[in-house]
Design a protein around this motif. Structure first.
Motif, PDB file in Angstrom:
ATOM      1  N   PRO A 250      44.325  46.479  37.845  1.00 56.55           N
ATOM      2  CA  PRO A 250      44.933  45.221  37.384  1.00 56.55           C
ATOM      3  C   PRO A 250      45.717  44.505  38.480  1.00 56.55           C
ATOM      4  O   PRO A 250      45.768  43.272  38.485  1.00 56.55           O
ATOM      5  CB  PRO A 250      45.842  45.674  36.236  1.00 56.55           C
ATOM      6  CG  PRO A 250      46.033  47.131  36.422  1.00 56.55           C
ATOM      7  CD  PRO A 250      44.775  47.631  37.039  1.00 56.55           C
ATOM      8  N   TYR A 251      46.307  45.256  39.419  1.00 53.73           N
ATOM      9  CA  TYR A 251      47.001  44.592  40.526  1.00 53.73           C
ATOM     10  C   TYR A 251      46.020  43.774  41.356  1.00 53.73           C
ATOM     11  O   TYR A 251      46.290  42.615  41.714  1.00 53.73           O
ATOM     12  CB  TYR A 251      47.703  45.621  41.415  1.00 53.73           C
ATOM     13  CG  TYR A 251      49.104  45.961  40.973  1.00 53.73           C
ATOM     14  CD1 TYR A 251      50.184  45.160  41.312  1.00 53.73           C
ATOM     15  CD2 TYR A 251      49.356  47.106  40.213  1.00 53.73           C
ATOM     16  CE1 TYR A 251      51.475  45.469  40.917  1.00 53.73           C
ATOM     17  CE2 TYR A 251      50.643  47.429  39.809  1.00 53.73           C
ATOM     18  CZ  TYR A 251      51.697  46.606  40.162  1.00 53.73           C
ATOM     19  OH  TYR A 251      52.977  46.915  39.764  1.00 53.73           O
ATOM     20  N   ARG A 252      44.882  44.362  41.676  1.00 58.08           N
ATOM     21  CA  ARG A 252      43.892  43.626  42.476  1.00 58.08           C
ATOM     22  C   ARG A 252      43.405  42.395  41.735  1.00 58.08           C
ATOM     23  O   ARG A 252      43.217  41.326  42.321  1.00 58.08           O
ATOM     24  CB  ARG A 252      42.712  44.546  42.832  1.00 58.08           C
ATOM     25  CG  ARG A 252      43.071  45.631  43.831  1.00 58.08           C
ATOM     26  CD  ARG A 252      41.860  46.236  44.455  1.00 58.08           C
ATOM     27  NE  ARG A 252      41.079  45.219  45.156  1.00 58.08           N
ATOM     28  CZ  ARG A 252      40.002  45.486  45.873  1.00 58.08           C
ATOM     29  NH1 ARG A 252      39.557  46.718  45.975  1.00 58.08           N
ATOM     30  NH2 ARG A 252      39.338  44.527  46.482  1.00 58.08           N
ATOM     31  N   TRP A 253      43.184  42.529  40.426  1.00 53.37           N
ATOM     32  CA  TRP A 253      42.721  41.380  39.639  1.00 53.37           C
ATOM     33  C   TRP A 253      43.783  40.289  39.607  1.00 53.37           C
ATOM     34  O   TRP A 253      43.467  39.103  39.730  1.00 53.37           O
ATOM     35  CB  TRP A 253      42.382  41.847  38.222  1.00 53.37           C
ATOM     36  CG  TRP A 253      41.990  40.710  37.326  1.00 53.37           C
ATOM     37  CD1 TRP A 253      40.763  40.109  37.233  1.00 53.37           C
ATOM     38  CD2 TRP A 253      42.841  40.015  36.406  1.00 53.37           C
ATOM     39  NE1 TRP A 253      40.801  39.088  36.311  1.00 53.37           N
ATOM     40  CE2 TRP A 253      42.057  39.007  35.789  1.00 53.37           C
ATOM     41  CE3 TRP A 253      44.177  40.158  36.044  1.00 53.37           C
ATOM     42  CZ2 TRP A 253      42.583  38.151  34.828  1.00 53.37           C
ATOM     43  CZ3 TRP A 253      44.692  39.300  35.086  1.00 53.37           C
ATOM     44  CH2 TRP A 253      43.897  38.312  34.496  1.00 53.37           C
ATOM     45  N   LEU A 254      45.056  40.675  39.450  1.00 56.14           N
ATOM     46  CA  LEU A 254      46.126  39.680  39.417  1.00 56.14           C
ATOM     47  C   LEU A 254      46.163  38.862  40.708  1.00 56.14           C
ATOM     48  O   LEU A 254      46.329  37.637  40.676  1.00 56.14           O
ATOM     49  CB  LEU A 254      47.473  40.363  39.197  1.00 56.14           C
ATOM     50  CG  LEU A 254      47.831  40.731  37.762  1.00 56.14           C
ATOM     51  CD1 LEU A 254      49.055  41.635  37.733  1.00 56.14           C
ATOM     52  CD2 LEU A 254      48.077  39.486  36.915  1.00 56.14           C
ATOM     53  N   TYR A 255      46.011  39.533  41.836  1.00 56.73           N
ATOM     54  CA  TYR A 255      46.097  38.840  43.117  1.00 56.73           C
ATOM     55  C   TYR A 255      44.790  38.138  43.506  1.00 56.73           C
ATOM     56  O   TYR A 255      44.813  37.041  44.082  1.00 56.73           O
ATOM     57  CB  TYR A 255      46.512  39.812  44.224  1.00 56.73           C
ATOM     58  CG  TYR A 255      47.996  40.111  44.221  1.00 56.73           C
ATOM     59  CD1 TYR A 255      48.901  39.270  44.860  1.00 56.73           C
ATOM     60  CD2 TYR A 255      48.498  41.230  43.561  1.00 56.73           C
ATOM     61  CE1 TYR A 255      50.265  39.535  44.848  1.00 56.73           C
ATOM     62  CE2 TYR A 255      49.854  41.504  43.545  1.00 56.73           C
ATOM     63  CZ  TYR A 255      50.741  40.651  44.192  1.00 56.73           C
ATOM     64  OH  TYR A 255      52.094  40.916  44.172  1.00 56.73           O
ATOM     65  N   ASP A 256      43.657  38.767  43.187  1.00 58.00           N
ATOM     66  CA  ASP A 256      42.363  38.209  43.602  1.00 58.00           C
ATOM     67  C   ASP A 256      41.871  37.098  42.682  1.00 58.00           C
ATOM     68  O   ASP A 256      41.225  36.152  43.124  1.00 58.00           O
ATOM     69  CB  ASP A 256      41.288  39.307  43.645  1.00 58.00           C
ATOM     70  CG  ASP A 256      41.528  40.313  44.758  1.00 58.00           C
ATOM     71  OD1 ASP A 256      42.421  40.065  45.593  1.00 58.00           O
ATOM     72  OD2 ASP A 256      40.839  41.348  44.781  1.00 58.00           O
ATOM     73  N   THR A 257      42.164  37.221  41.378  1.00 63.15           N
ATOM     74  CA  THR A 257      41.590  36.298  40.393  1.00 63.15           C
ATOM     75  C   THR A 257      42.654  35.435  39.717  1.00 63.15           C
ATOM     76  O   THR A 257      42.565  34.203  39.722  1.00 63.15           O
ATOM     77  CB  THR A 257      40.806  37.088  39.321  1.00 63.15           C
ATOM     78  OG1 THR A 257      39.785  37.854  39.959  1.00 63.15           O
ATOM     79  CG2 THR A 257      40.189  36.141  38.305  1.00 63.15           C
ATOM     80  N   TRP A 258      43.653  36.070  39.120  1.00 62.01           N
ATOM     81  CA  TRP A 258      44.610  35.284  38.336  1.00 62.01           C
ATOM     82  C   TRP A 258      45.448  34.362  39.204  1.00 62.01           C
ATOM     83  O   TRP A 258      45.555  33.160  38.903  1.00 62.01           O
ATOM     84  CB  TRP A 258      45.531  36.200  37.533  1.00 62.01           C
ATOM     85  CG  TRP A 258      46.534  35.402  36.739  1.00 62.01           C
ATOM     86  CD1 TRP A 258      46.327  34.794  35.536  1.00 62.01           C
ATOM     87  CD2 TRP A 258      47.868  35.051  37.150  1.00 62.01           C
ATOM     88  NE1 TRP A 258      47.449  34.102  35.154  1.00 62.01           N
ATOM     89  CE2 TRP A 258      48.417  34.242  36.125  1.00 62.01           C
ATOM     90  CE3 TRP A 258      48.642  35.346  38.260  1.00 62.01           C
ATOM     91  CZ2 TRP A 258      49.709  33.728  36.198  1.00 62.01           C
ATOM     92  CZ3 TRP A 258      49.935  34.841  38.328  1.00 62.01           C
ATOM     93  CH2 TRP A 258      50.456  34.037  37.310  1.00 62.01           C
ATOM     94  N   LEU A 259      46.058  34.861  40.254  1.00 57.42           N
ATOM     95  CA  LEU A 259      47.002  34.068  41.038  1.00 57.42           C
ATOM     96  C   LEU A 259      46.365  32.805  41.625  1.00 57.42           C
ATOM     97  O   LEU A 259      46.938  31.714  41.491  1.00 57.42           O
ATOM     98  CB  LEU A 259      47.623  34.929  42.144  1.00 57.42           C
ATOM     99  CG  LEU A 259      48.783  34.289  42.917  1.00 57.42           C
ATOM    100  CD1 LEU A 259      49.946  33.945  41.984  1.00 57.42           C
ATOM    101  CD2 LEU A 259      49.262  35.245  44.021  1.00 57.42           C
TER     102      LEU A 259
END
Length: 297
Positions: A250-259
């Protein structure tokens, strides 16, 4: 129990926890030898188990099992160590017994867990894989909230984030010794570095437990202790359900996709996590972690 007596027992149980964590690998069963543990705690074997239960809320066997299965889950995702080797390291007499215990805790057998994580890592690296069982995160699952500052007592942790659980165990025993643990007491983790940006032994984090704002807790109460607050103000909050060993995803998704899609900018403060249920009584697959990213106001 008088405060001074509670604190004394907490210090004794902390010595036991340090011993257990240092003896987990290789299936060393001295971690379950009540006479050895009682000796470390300066307690009679007749009373050690009840004191441990009173301070920890679980048996020694429960503590050992949780930590060994957590370490096995980490190695399943981060190494090619054969499952029969992991089974022996976790103290199980057969692969079948290890598989049953792992399935009961994580919801799937170890071989499937390893495959699941390999495919997930491939997707995160933009490789051409698909798998119907991989969880999908949604942009609208992230909520912008204004969070209050929570006063906390924190123990510092240096090294692998995945092993901070042992620091939390020591923190919670210390807090129990101080009479700080009550129904609804909140726990947090603060992580200062991207785990891929530094050598593992240079990583810094804090294990934190909520304390009353007017409580007289002093840093001198323990060598690892400091009194601080969680970050306040606007934060992006995403609740992840699953094992702590899978929090990198989820950390990678937050930085790669959501942010990049959010129009938001992270504040110059580290992310922190709040642990919403009790790892002692919750299956790893059902653990809920609120990941909080401080945002520019």
């Amino acid at each position: 129990m008088k405060s001074i007596t509670r604190e004394t027992y907490a210090k004794r149980i902390e010595h036991v926890l340090n011993f257990i964590v240092n003896q987990l690998d290789g299936g060393d069963e001295s971690v379950l030898d009540i006479h050895r543990l009682a000796e470390i705690a300066f307690l009679s074997p007749y009373h050690f188990h009840r004191v441990y239960m009173a301070m920890m809320g679980e048996t020694v066997a429960d503590t050992v099992r949780r930590h060994r299965l957590h370490r096995a889950a980490i190695k399943l995702t981060a190494s090619a160590t054969p499952i029969n080797t992991l089974s022996a390291e976790a103290g199980y007499g057969s692969v079948q017994a290890f598989t049953r215990a792992f399935r009961a805790a994580y919801g799937i057998p170890p071989a499937q867990y390893r495959l699941h994580r390999v495919l997930s890592a491939a997707l995160n690296n933009n490789q051409m894989f698909t798998h119907k069982d991989l969880p999908m995160f949604k942009i609208n699952d992230v909520h912008i909230q204004t969070l209050p500052a929570i006063p906390v007592a924190a123990f510092s942790h240096h090294g692998d984030y995945q092993l901070i659980g042992a620091t939390f165990e020591r923190l919670m025993v210390w807090a129990a010794g101080k009479g700080l643990i009550k129904a609804g007491t909140r726990t947090f983790g603060v992580y200062y570095d991207d785990p891929k940006s530094k050598p593992v032994d240079a990583l810094r984090s804090n294990a934190c437990v909520e304390i009353p704002r007017d409580d007289e807790v002093h840093p001198s109460d323990h060598a690892d202790l400091r009194i601080t607050e969680t970050a306040s103000g606007r934060c992006a909050v995403f609740i992840f359900t699953g094992p702590y060993s899978e929090l990198e995803k989820p950390y990678r998704w937050l930085y790669d996709t959501w942010l990049p899609q959010s129009g938001e900018e992270p504040r110059n403060e580290p992310c922190f996590e709040e642990y919403l249920n009790d790892a002692r009584i919750t299956a790893p697959s059902e653990l809920k972690t609120a990941i909080c990213m401080p945002l520019v106001e």
